[in-house]
Design an enzyme around this catalytic site. Structure first.
Site, PDB file in Angstrom:
ATOM      1  N   TRP A 181       0.859  -1.191   0.000  1.00 33.87           N
ATOM      2  CA  TRP A 181       0.000   0.000   0.000  1.00 33.87           C
ATOM      3  C   TRP A 181       0.896   1.243   0.000  1.00 33.87           C
ATOM      4  O   TRP A 181       1.859   1.322   0.778  1.00 33.87           O
ATOM      5  CB  TRP A 181      -0.892  -0.028   1.248  1.00 33.87           C
ATOM      6  CG  TRP A 181      -1.725   1.204   1.443  1.00 33.87           C
ATOM      7  CD1 TRP A 181      -2.499   1.829   0.512  1.00 33.87           C
ATOM      8  CD2 TRP A 181      -1.874   1.958   2.657  1.00 33.87           C
ATOM      9  NE1 TRP A 181      -3.122   2.911   1.078  1.00 33.87           N
ATOM     10  CE2 TRP A 181      -2.759   3.025   2.387  1.00 33.87           C
ATOM     11  CE3 TRP A 181      -1.346   1.844   3.938  1.00 33.87           C
ATOM     12  CZ2 TRP A 181      -3.118   3.954   3.348  1.00 33.87           C
ATOM     13  CZ3 TRP A 181      -1.707   2.759   4.899  1.00 33.87           C
ATOM     14  CH2 TRP A 181      -2.589   3.813   4.603  1.00 33.87           C
ATOM     15  N   ASP A 262      -1.340  -5.505   9.190  1.00 30.84           N
ATOM     16  CA  ASP A 262      -2.215  -4.401   8.803  1.00 30.84           C
ATOM     17  C   ASP A 262      -3.518  -5.047   8.329  1.00 30.84           C
ATOM     18  O   ASP A 262      -3.540  -5.741   7.306  1.00 30.84           O
ATOM     19  CB  ASP A 262      -1.556  -3.599   7.672  1.00 30.84           C
ATOM     20  CG  ASP A 262      -2.423  -2.421   7.224  1.00 30.84           C
ATOM     21  OD1 ASP A 262      -3.560  -2.284   7.713  1.00 30.84           O
ATOM     22  OD2 ASP A 262      -1.966  -1.647   6.357  1.00 30.84           O
ATOM     23  N   LYS A 298     -13.323   0.384   5.395  1.00 25.29           N
ATOM     24  CA  LYS A 298     -13.915  -0.382   4.286  1.00 25.29           C
ATOM     25  C   LYS A 298     -15.054  -1.271   4.754  1.00 25.29           C
ATOM     26  O   LYS A 298     -16.127  -1.249   4.168  1.00 25.29           O
ATOM     27  CB  LYS A 298     -12.854  -1.257   3.607  1.00 25.29           C
ATOM     28  CG  LYS A 298     -11.472  -0.695   3.585  1.00 25.29           C
ATOM     29  CD  LYS A 298     -11.300   0.373   2.545  1.00 25.29           C
ATOM     30  CE  LYS A 298      -9.977   1.054   2.782  1.00 25.29           C
ATOM     31  NZ  LYS A 298      -9.361   1.610   1.634  1.00 25.29           N
TER      32      LYS A 298
HETATM   33  N1  KET Z   1      -3.882  -0.323   5.189  1.00 22.72           N
HETATM   34  C1  KET Z   1      -4.124  -0.666   3.918  1.00 22.72           C
HETATM   35  C2  KET Z   1      -3.517  -1.906   3.393  1.00 22.72           C
HETATM   36  C3  KET Z   1      -4.956   0.140   3.137  1.00 22.72           C
HETATM   37  O1  KET Z   1      -5.185  -0.240   1.904  1.00 22.72           O
HETATM   38  C4  KET Z   1      -5.500   1.320   3.667  1.00 22.72           C
HETATM   39  C5  KET Z   1      -6.309   2.209   2.833  1.00 22.72           C
HETATM   40  C6  KET Z   1      -5.234   1.613   5.004  1.00 22.72           C
HETATM   41  C7  KET Z   1      -4.415   0.774   5.743  1.00 22.72           C
HETATM   42  C8  KET Z   1      -5.750   2.822   5.721  1.00 22.72           C
HETATM   43  O2  KET Z   1      -7.059   3.124   5.616  1.00 22.72           O
HETATM   44  P1  KET Z   1      -7.731   4.063   6.730  1.00 22.72           P
HETATM   45  O3  KET Z   1      -8.808   4.745   6.018  1.00 22.72           O
HETATM   46  O4  KET Z   1      -6.676   4.974   7.281  1.00 22.72           O
HETATM   47  O5  KET Z   1      -8.228   3.127   7.762  1.00 22.72           O
HETATM   48  N2  KET Z   1      -6.284   2.162   1.583  1.00 22.72           N
HETATM   49  C9  KET Z   1      -7.072   2.924   0.610  1.00 22.72           C
HETATM   50  C10 KET Z   1      -7.259   4.356   0.907  1.00 22.72           C
HETATM   51  C11 KET Z   1      -6.005   5.139   1.131  1.00 22.72           C
HETATM   52  O6  KET Z   1      -5.035   5.013   0.366  1.00 22.72           O
HETATM   53  O7  KET Z   1      -5.986   5.897   2.115  1.00 22.72           O
HETATM   54  C12 KET Z   1      -6.496   2.672  -0.774  1.00 22.72           C
HETATM   55  O8  KET Z   1      -5.481   1.972  -0.910  1.00 22.72           O
HETATM   56  O9  KET Z   1      -7.100   3.133  -1.750  1.00 22.72           O
END
Ligand code: KET
Length: 453
Positions: A181, A262, A298
């Site tokens: 990511w 994660d 998500k």
């Molecule tokens: N870990 C992974 C693997 C991940 O894909 C995301 C978010 C997060 C943590 C963090 O999400 P949060 O909203 O802080 O709980 N991924 C999507 C959004 C982003 O990049 O912030 C994405 O990959 O599109």
């Protein structure tokens, strides 16, 4: 046009404490409708045209969230945002889960207040989140061996753990999958934690480079942390099999490393909350100490609520108490205490058997819709591509994303020519795709793949 002169300038300099403030005031006025008369004062006023921030360079757009900005700026009707991993309905609209609305109604009826939460977050949330992660009646939880602190969603939870690693294990590196990511490296960089990469994706097989992964983890200095995606690896959509997870745990245990999971997609990979937590539970059942960052962006669609948690499973309750106290100590000067709204939603949904069951159905619906577009995209790709190329990797990948194998230039062609926005690493978010757009997407992928090198 208003005019200010020397006397006014000196007045304002007296009024403000210190020359800088006086000049700044003159600059603000002169840049609007005021003119500065005195030559000497003009020189001083002009000197302020050089901003203190001249040395601040322009930051590049974020590789993921920047895609949404580019999408918004495109006026073409055909445009499609497959950049950020955010669930959309078949009509490509954002979706607020019914259970979330119900939980919010319950909160309104209860008349919840807006008092500060404790630094570690809402107790009912912390209890619910660890149960969801490890399962009810987990030994580690029962023995008080899990330090759980509510975090600012997945990102904030990762960042807090990174700060903890930096403080208590300075110089110790975190191994990150290649690719991963986009934000992982930023998080560890900003926290001052060194990182290196382990092999993960094999472009030849469009699958997992398991041998490479194991070899790189084995070669890590003892004591290192190993960042693992609990399920639905982002961006590849390729997860280890249960047998491979066992082997990964073996190596981490043998080499005296610490896993750092994660978990941003629990329930989204398979549609089952339990199945998607099995990697973490396997490590915990072996008695291993692990970090686990959780996100509800998500699986509960709570993107903007910033709700998640950092859990540190320790080998004793005594260690867990100390670790938690230090996580709180790190959080306090960073953001003081976390927001309450999302925490109450999660606590209400997970803590209420009826809402919990409804949530599971809604999650199956969401992950089912993604599986549906995955299948349709595969069918369309196979039908459009007359070369006989095998696109079945699209079906083997799981979670919100498909890693198409398109390179940077090809991904750019997708946006420039087809108005399809995606990350430059070739990732598309299937959560932002509808059945009716699959054919158009397949045309764009086939064109970009074969006509752009
Ligand atoms: N870990 C992974 C693997 C991940 O894909 C995301 C978010 C997060 C943590 C963090 O999400 P949060 O909203 O802080 O709980 N991924 C999507 C959004 C982003 O990049 O912030 C994405 O990959 O599109």
């Amino acid at each position: 046009m208003a005019v200010i002169d020397n006397s006014q300038l000196s007045l304002c300099q007296k009024k403000f404490d210190g020359l800088r403030v006086g000049y700044a005031f003159a600059k603000r006025k002169s840049s609007s409708s005021l003119k500065v008369k005195s030559v000497s004062r003009i020189n001083m006023a002009l000197a302020t045209d050089v901003s203190r921030f001249e040395g601040v360079t322009m930051a590049p757009p974020d590789p993921i969230l920047g895609v949404s900005e580019a999408f918004k700026a495109d006026t073409n009707d055909l445009k499609l945002n497959l950049g950020v991993g955010a669930y959309r309905t078949e009509d490509l609209q954002p979706y607020v889960l019914n259970v979330v609305k119900k939980a919010e109604n319950m909160m309104l009826e209860k008349g919840e207040n807006k008092e500060y939460l404790p630094i570690e977050g809402l107790a009912a949330f912390n209890k619910a989140t660890v149960e969801l992660l490890l399962g009810a009646d987990n030994d580690a939880t029962k023995q008080g061996r899990v330090a759980t602190v509510q975090g600012l969603s997945g990102t904030g939870s990762l960042r807090l753990a990174a700060a903890f690693i930096q403080r208590y294990f300075p110089g110790v590196q975190v191994l990150i999958s290649s690719p991963t990511w986009g934000n992982h490296k930023n998080i560890f960089n900003d926290a001052g934690v060194p990182w290196s990469e382990y092999r993960y994706y094999d472009p030849k097989t469009v699958g997992l480079d398991f041998e490479g992964m194991i070899a790189d983890i084995k070669a890590a200095p003892s004591g290192s942390f190993v960042l693992l995606h609990g399920c639905a690896h982002n961006p590849t959509g390729i997860d280890p099999t249960p047998e491979q997870w066992e082997k990964i745990a073996d190596v981490i245990q043998e080499k005296d490393l610490t896993a750092f999971f994660d978990v941003a997609y629990q329930g989204f990979a398979s549609g089952s909350l339990d199945e998607d937590a099995s990697s973490v539970r396997l490590f915990v059942a072996r008695g291993m100490e692990v970090f686990v960052a959780q996100s509800y962006s998500k699986n509960l669609g709570l993107y903007a609520e910033r709700i998640g948690a950092i859990n540190v499973v320790c080998s004793s309750s005594d260690a867990a108490i100390r670790v938690k106290s230090q996580l709180k100590r790190l959080a306090r000067p960073m953001y003081s205490n976390p927001p309450v709204h999302g925490a109450q939603i999660v606590a209400n949904v997970v803590g209420n058997p009826t809402l919990f069951d409804e949530w599971k159905s809604e999650m199956e619906l969401m992950s089912g819709r993604i599986k549906g577009v995955r299948q349709r995209l595969y069918d369309n790709l196979s039908a459009k591509d007359k070369t006989g190329k095998d696109w079945s990797f699209v079906l083997r990948q799981i979670g919100m994303f498909s890693f198409t194998g398109l390179n940077k230039a090809q991904s750019e062609n997708m946006s420039n020519k087809w108005h399809i926005y995606m990350t430059k690493d070739g990732r598309i978010s299937l959560a932002g795709l509808s059945l009716s757009k699959c054919e158009y997407l397949a045309d764009a992928i086939v064109d970009s793949y074969y006509n752009v090198s």
